[in-house]
Design a protein around this motif. Structure first.
Motif, PDB file in Angstrom:
ATOM      1  N   ARG A   7       0.828  -1.200   0.000  1.00  0.00           N
ATOM      2  CA  ARG A   7       0.000   0.000   0.000  1.00  0.00           C
ATOM      3  C   ARG A   7       0.865   1.253   0.000  1.00  0.00           C
ATOM      4  O   ARG A   7       2.028   1.233   0.396  1.00  0.00           O
ATOM      5  N   CYS A   8       0.265   2.359  -0.415  1.00  0.00           N
ATOM      6  CA  CYS A   8       0.921   3.662  -0.432  1.00  0.00           C
ATOM      7  C   CYS A   8       1.374   4.031   0.981  1.00  0.00           C
ATOM      8  O   CYS A   8       0.653   3.811   1.953  1.00  0.00           O
ATOM      9  N   SER A   9       2.573   4.602   1.101  1.00  0.00           N
ATOM     10  CA  SER A   9       3.134   4.984   2.399  1.00  0.00           C
ATOM     11  C   SER A   9       2.541   6.276   2.953  1.00  0.00           C
ATOM     12  O   SER A   9       2.745   6.593   4.121  1.00  0.00           O
ATOM     13  N   ARG A  10       1.823   7.032   2.131  1.00  0.00           N
ATOM     14  CA  ARG A  10       1.257   8.292   2.598  1.00  0.00           C
ATOM     15  C   ARG A  10       0.163   8.032   3.626  1.00  0.00           C
ATOM     16  O   ARG A  10      -0.634   7.098   3.501  1.00  0.00           O
ATOM     17  N   THR A  11       0.107   8.875   4.637  1.00  0.00           N
ATOM     18  CA  THR A  11      -0.866   8.739   5.709  1.00  0.00           C
ATOM     19  C   THR A  11      -2.283   8.778   5.158  1.00  0.00           C
ATOM     20  O   THR A  11      -2.601   9.607   4.316  1.00  0.00           O
ATOM     21  N   ALA A  12      -3.127   7.871   5.622  1.00  0.00           N
ATOM     22  CA  ALA A  12      -4.551   7.767   5.264  1.00  0.00           C
ATOM     23  C   ALA A  12      -4.790   7.405   3.801  1.00  0.00           C
ATOM     24  O   ALA A  12      -5.897   7.549   3.312  1.00  0.00           O
ATOM     25  N   CYS A  13      -3.789   6.941   3.095  1.00  0.00           N
ATOM     26  CA  CYS A  13      -3.967   6.496   1.708  1.00  0.00           C
ATOM     27  C   CYS A  13      -3.843   4.977   1.697  1.00  0.00           C
ATOM     28  O   CYS A  13      -2.824   4.432   2.100  1.00  0.00           O
ATOM     29  N   GLY A  14      -4.875   4.311   1.233  1.00  0.00           N
ATOM     30  CA  GLY A  14      -4.859   2.862   1.223  1.00  0.00           C
ATOM     31  C   GLY A  14      -4.747   2.266  -0.163  1.00  0.00           C
ATOM     32  O   GLY A  14      -4.915   1.065  -0.351  1.00  0.00           O
ATOM     33  N   ARG A  15      -4.454   3.120  -1.169  1.00  0.00           N
ATOM     34  CA  ARG A  15      -4.371   2.624  -2.547  1.00  0.00           C
ATOM     35  C   ARG A  15      -3.119   1.763  -2.744  1.00  0.00           C
ATOM     36  O   ARG A  15      -2.129   1.932  -2.040  1.00  0.00           O
ATOM     37  N   PRO A  16      -3.159   0.855  -3.724  1.00  0.00           N
ATOM     38  CA  PRO A  16      -1.987   0.006  -4.002  1.00  0.00           C
ATOM     39  C   PRO A  16      -0.800   0.845  -4.480  1.00  0.00           C
ATOM     40  O   PRO A  16      -0.962   1.793  -5.238  1.00  0.00           O
ATOM     41  N   ALA A  17       0.390   0.465  -4.053  1.00  0.00           N
ATOM     42  CA  ALA A  17       1.609   1.169  -4.452  1.00  0.00           C
ATOM     43  C   ALA A  17       2.017   0.755  -5.860  1.00  0.00           C
ATOM     44  O   ALA A  17       1.879  -0.404  -6.246  1.00  0.00           O
ATOM     45  N   VAL A  18       2.516   1.727  -6.635  1.00  0.00           N
ATOM     46  CA  VAL A  18       2.986   1.467  -7.998  1.00  0.00           C
ATOM     47  C   VAL A  18       4.417   1.958  -8.219  1.00  0.00           C
ATOM     48  O   VAL A  18       5.010   1.674  -9.252  1.00  0.00           O
ATOM     49  N   ALA A  19       4.961   2.728  -7.278  1.00  0.00           N
ATOM     50  CA  ALA A  19       6.298   3.295  -7.424  1.00  0.00           C
ATOM     51  C   ALA A  19       6.989   3.341  -6.062  1.00  0.00           C
ATOM     52  O   ALA A  19       6.331   3.319  -5.029  1.00  0.00           O
ATOM     53  N   THR A  20       8.325   3.404  -6.089  1.00  0.00           N
ATOM     54  CA  THR A  20       9.115   3.493  -4.861  1.00  0.00           C
ATOM     55  C   THR A  20       9.942   4.766  -4.902  1.00  0.00           C
ATOM     56  O   THR A  20      10.594   5.059  -5.897  1.00  0.00           O
ATOM     57  N   LEU A  21       9.913   5.507  -3.797  1.00  0.00           N
ATOM     58  CA  LEU A  21      10.648   6.757  -3.658  1.00  0.00           C
ATOM     59  C   LEU A  21      11.836   6.541  -2.730  1.00  0.00           C
ATOM     60  O   LEU A  21      11.682   5.976  -1.645  1.00  0.00           O
ATOM     61  N   THR A  22      13.012   6.991  -3.170  1.00  0.00           N
ATOM     62  CA  THR A  22      14.228   6.901  -2.370  1.00  0.00           C
ATOM     63  C   THR A  22      14.904   8.257  -2.386  1.00  0.00           C
ATOM     64  O   THR A  22      14.943   8.920  -3.422  1.00  0.00           O
ATOM     65  N   TYR A  23      15.436   8.672  -1.257  1.00  0.00           N
ATOM     66  CA  TYR A  23      16.162   9.939  -1.175  1.00  0.00           C
ATOM     67  C   TYR A  23      17.660   9.669  -1.155  1.00  0.00           C
ATOM     68  O   TYR A  23      18.128   8.786  -0.435  1.00  0.00           O
ATOM     69  N   VAL A  24      18.413  10.428  -1.957  1.00  0.00           N
ATOM     70  CA  VAL A  24      19.874  10.386  -1.939  1.00  0.00           C
ATOM     71  C   VAL A  24      20.301  11.715  -1.337  1.00  0.00           C
ATOM     72  O   VAL A  24      20.427  12.725  -2.025  1.00  0.00           O
ATOM     73  N   LEU A  32      12.422   8.526  -7.971  1.00  0.00           N
ATOM     74  CA  LEU A  32      11.135   7.836  -8.032  1.00  0.00           C
ATOM     75  C   LEU A  32      11.216   6.822  -9.155  1.00  0.00           C
ATOM     76  O   LEU A  32      11.408   7.181 -10.315  1.00  0.00           O
ATOM     77  N   GLY A  33      11.105   5.552  -8.809  1.00  0.00           N
ATOM     78  CA  GLY A  33      11.222   4.502  -9.811  1.00  0.00           C
ATOM     79  C   GLY A  33      10.105   3.494  -9.686  1.00  0.00           C
ATOM     80  O   GLY A  33       9.191   3.657  -8.868  1.00  0.00           O
ATOM     81  N   PRO A  34      10.166   2.453 -10.495  1.00  0.00           N
ATOM     82  CA  PRO A  34       9.156   1.397 -10.415  1.00  0.00           C
ATOM     83  C   PRO A  34       9.126   0.783  -9.022  1.00  0.00           C
ATOM     84  O   PRO A  34      10.102   0.884  -8.271  1.00  0.00           O
ATOM     85  N   LEU A  35       8.045   0.152  -8.679  1.00  0.00           N
ATOM     86  CA  LEU A  35       7.885  -0.457  -7.368  1.00  0.00           C
ATOM     87  C   LEU A  35       9.015  -1.450  -7.123  1.00  0.00           C
ATOM     88  O   LEU A  35       9.278  -2.336  -7.937  1.00  0.00           O
ATOM     89  N   ALA A  36       9.719  -1.275  -6.018  1.00  0.00           N
ATOM     90  CA  ALA A  36      10.840  -2.143  -5.677  1.00  0.00           C
ATOM     91  C   ALA A  36      10.346  -3.564  -5.419  1.00  0.00           C
ATOM     92  O   ALA A  36       9.203  -3.781  -5.016  1.00  0.00           O
ATOM     93  N   THR A  37      11.220  -4.520  -5.636  1.00  0.00           N
ATOM     94  CA  THR A  37      10.873  -5.924  -5.435  1.00  0.00           C
ATOM     95  C   THR A  37      10.510  -6.207  -3.990  1.00  0.00           C
ATOM     96  O   THR A  37       9.576  -6.946  -3.711  1.00  0.00           O
TER      97      THR A  37
END
Length: 123
Positions: A7-24, A32-37
């Motif tokens: 599921r989406c990591s945002r608070t109160a969002c229950g939608r399925p995740a489609v992407a992964t966000l990483t900070y460098v 922001l890339g495709p959903l991580a394995t």
């Protein structure tokens, strides 16, 4: 019962995740890339809506890697390059005066952040 759908990591969002966000942090970059394995503790999974609306802090760059033409799995060349990079990083950095016993070192031709592009000394 735990759902196998991430599921989406945002608070109160229950939608399925489609992407992964990483900070460098070192490069002030949000990637922001495709959903991580696998779910990682230092990454954030986002739904389609939140990934489209993503903004980064002022002065940061957002890199979007959502190109569908990229291979879904690493190729043999990718894995071999990764293994070579790990071996090189683990190798002790001792250099002899004349370079005896070793061939010429590769020549650095470009650099971006902590990554280097090397030209083989044979070329």
């Amino acid at each position: 019962m735990v759902s196998p759908v991430r599921r989406c990591s945002r608070t109160a969002c229950g939608r399925p995740a489609v992407a992964t966000l990483t900070y460098v942090y070192a490069d002030s970059t949000a990637v922001l890339g495709p959903l991580a394995t696998y779910a990682e503790p230092h990454c954030y999974d986002l739904c389609a809506e939140h990934s489209e609306r993503l903004t980064a802090p002022r002065g940061w760059e957002v890199v979007r890697l959502l190109d569908g033409s990229a291979p879904a799995r690493p190729s043999g060349d990718d894995l071999e390059a990764l293994a070579d990079a790990v071996r090189e990083a683990a190798r002790p950095q001792e250099r002899s005066a004349g370079g005896a016993g070793r061939g010429a070192d590769p020549v650095e031709v470009a650099r971006r952040g902590h990554l280097r592009v090397l030209r083989s000394p044979d070329n």
